[in-house]
Design a protein around this motif. Sequence first.
Motif, short mmCIF file in Angstrom:
data_model
loop_
_atom_site.label_atom_id
_atom_site.label_comp_id
_atom_site.label_asym_id
_atom_site.label_seq_id
_atom_site.Cartn_x
_atom_site.Cartn_y
_atom_site.Cartn_z
N PHE A 1 15.35 10.86 -5.64
CA PHE A 1 15.26 12.10 -4.87
C PHE A 1 15.87 11.91 -3.48
O PHE A 1 16.52 12.80 -2.94
CB PHE A 1 13.81 12.55 -4.75
N ALA B 1 19.54 12.23 -3.83
CA ALA B 1 19.91 13.64 -4.02
C ALA B 1 19.79 14.42 -2.71
O ALA B 1 20.62 15.30 -2.42
CB ALA B 1 19.02 14.27 -5.08
N PRO C 1 23.54 11.77 -8.28
CA PRO C 1 23.15 13.12 -8.73
C PRO C 1 24.18 13.69 -9.72
O PRO C 1 25.39 13.54 -9.53
CB PRO C 1 23.13 13.92 -7.42
N GLU D 1 17.09 15.17 -15.62
CA GLU D 1 17.65 16.49 -15.33
C GLU D 1 17.08 16.96 -14.01
O GLU D 1 15.88 16.89 -13.78
CB GLU D 1 17.29 17.50 -16.43
N ARG D 2 17.95 17.45 -13.13
CA ARG D 2 17.49 17.92 -11.82
C ARG D 2 16.69 19.20 -11.99
O ARG D 2 17.05 20.09 -12.75
CB ARG D 2 18.71 18.17 -10.92
N PHE E 1 12.54 16.41 -10.79
CA PHE E 1 13.32 16.12 -11.98
C PHE E 1 12.50 16.38 -13.24
O PHE E 1 11.27 16.37 -13.20
CB PHE E 1 13.75 14.64 -12.02
#
Length: 502
Positions: A312, A315, A374, A393-394, A399
């Motif tokens: 995270f 991202a 990402p 998967e975002r 996620f």
Amino acid sequence: MRLACERNGGARRLRDRPNVKALNSFGDDRDVSSRNSCRSPRHIEIQVLGDQHGNIALPATSANVSIQRRHQKVVEEAPSALRRPKRPARPWVNSAVALAKAVGYYSAGTVELIVDGDRNFYFLEMNTRLQVEHPVTELITGVDLVEQMIRIANGEPLPFKQEDLKINGWAMESRLYAEDPYRNFLPSIGRLTRYRPPAEIALDDVAVRNDTGVFEGGEISMFYDPMIAKLCTWAPTREKSIDAMRMALNEFEVEGIGHNLPFLSAVMDHPRFVSGNITTAFIAEEYPEGFLGATLSDEVLDRLAAAAAAMFRVAEIRRTRITGRLDNHERHVGEHWVVVAQGREIPVRITADKGGSTVQIGDRKLRVESDWLPGQTLARINVDSAPLVVKVERRSSGFRMRLDGADLKVHVRRPRAAELARLMPEKLPPDTSNLLLCPMPGLVVKINVEVGDEVQDGQALATVEAMKMENILRAEKKAVIKAIHAAPGQSLAVDEIIMEFE
């Protein structure tokens, strides 16, 4: 003549009654029946090779195919967990040889047996062909069974004798089915929007093999068998072969259809399977309510939380760059977060350096290293030098993360946001109690009722066919049919309305 083994192991003649099941299945109503019941049954197979010159060889002593559902095998292994190294061959192995010789058999074949808890064994059948699970035999012997079948058919003698064949290591096979385990393994069809098996390898200490006939972008149809791949692993020991299978299943990416990868992963982690204490009742006994997903241990969940926090952070750094805040952008990310997964709130503190991140959970510090970026759907992460492979998967504030049979929504929030999230009401699913929904993609074969009919609990309402299976849909309670939205011959999608009740 019909024979039946009674509980004392003896045999008795049965009256000359027609056996409808045998007649319908084989065109012959003669049968030989085994015991009325069998304690702790294991399904064992013995692969046989015979040539046209009277030679018989067994590439492997036996394989265990006891993990099965609806008599359909799901996980196979060779040799069988019943095998005892450096011990004489079990009596069922000698019987398989005697059987093949007695009938003058040649080509590849498979003798199938049931072995009970007292090591008594009972003949089931002999399949005069290769079995789906033949790769596990090939992996532990090095014998190409397909090649030998062709050579035997050409009249060539076997190039080896029984004493030349050695068993090396342990092999596992997981059958990948287009079946949704969260819907009681009902068939699933559709387009494979992603199909990326793990890399096939053959090293001295591990091998991965994937036998398949599908490809990314291909269509899984309702008209064929649901099996789409056979994932196999080999290693010197059973424990290491299971470890290799765990990793390979986590690396296998399949999207677009329902599939049983999560269930296969859960089996590999099940203590009873790991111990080898498996019977044909394994699935019924261990998953009586169906498969609801695996639950990760606190240890694995902490490692996953550390990985999620580090990912995270990566991202969030990407996001700050996109918004144009290029000056000292890392200061906007912060160190303190709360990871929410599997009903647990896990406060973390993350600090980063050029080699990775250090995530503190309570008094414990976990070192996280990964080259994940990402947008990538598969993350290979080292957490405290131990590998973790996660499908990613975002999602908003986190996620979707899948590994070891678990499918989790993982939220990564700032402490204040986590505090407010606890106050949010839970969204309830819509009420569909007055509807009959199609549980799987399929073809409507029959509608058993009409508008205005009063139906009782358990009454058959409709039949839907998919992947060589007819599924009878029944009423769950007493009701009156208000409307019917489907007709015989119509193809339906999952959750499409078949009928409504008043």
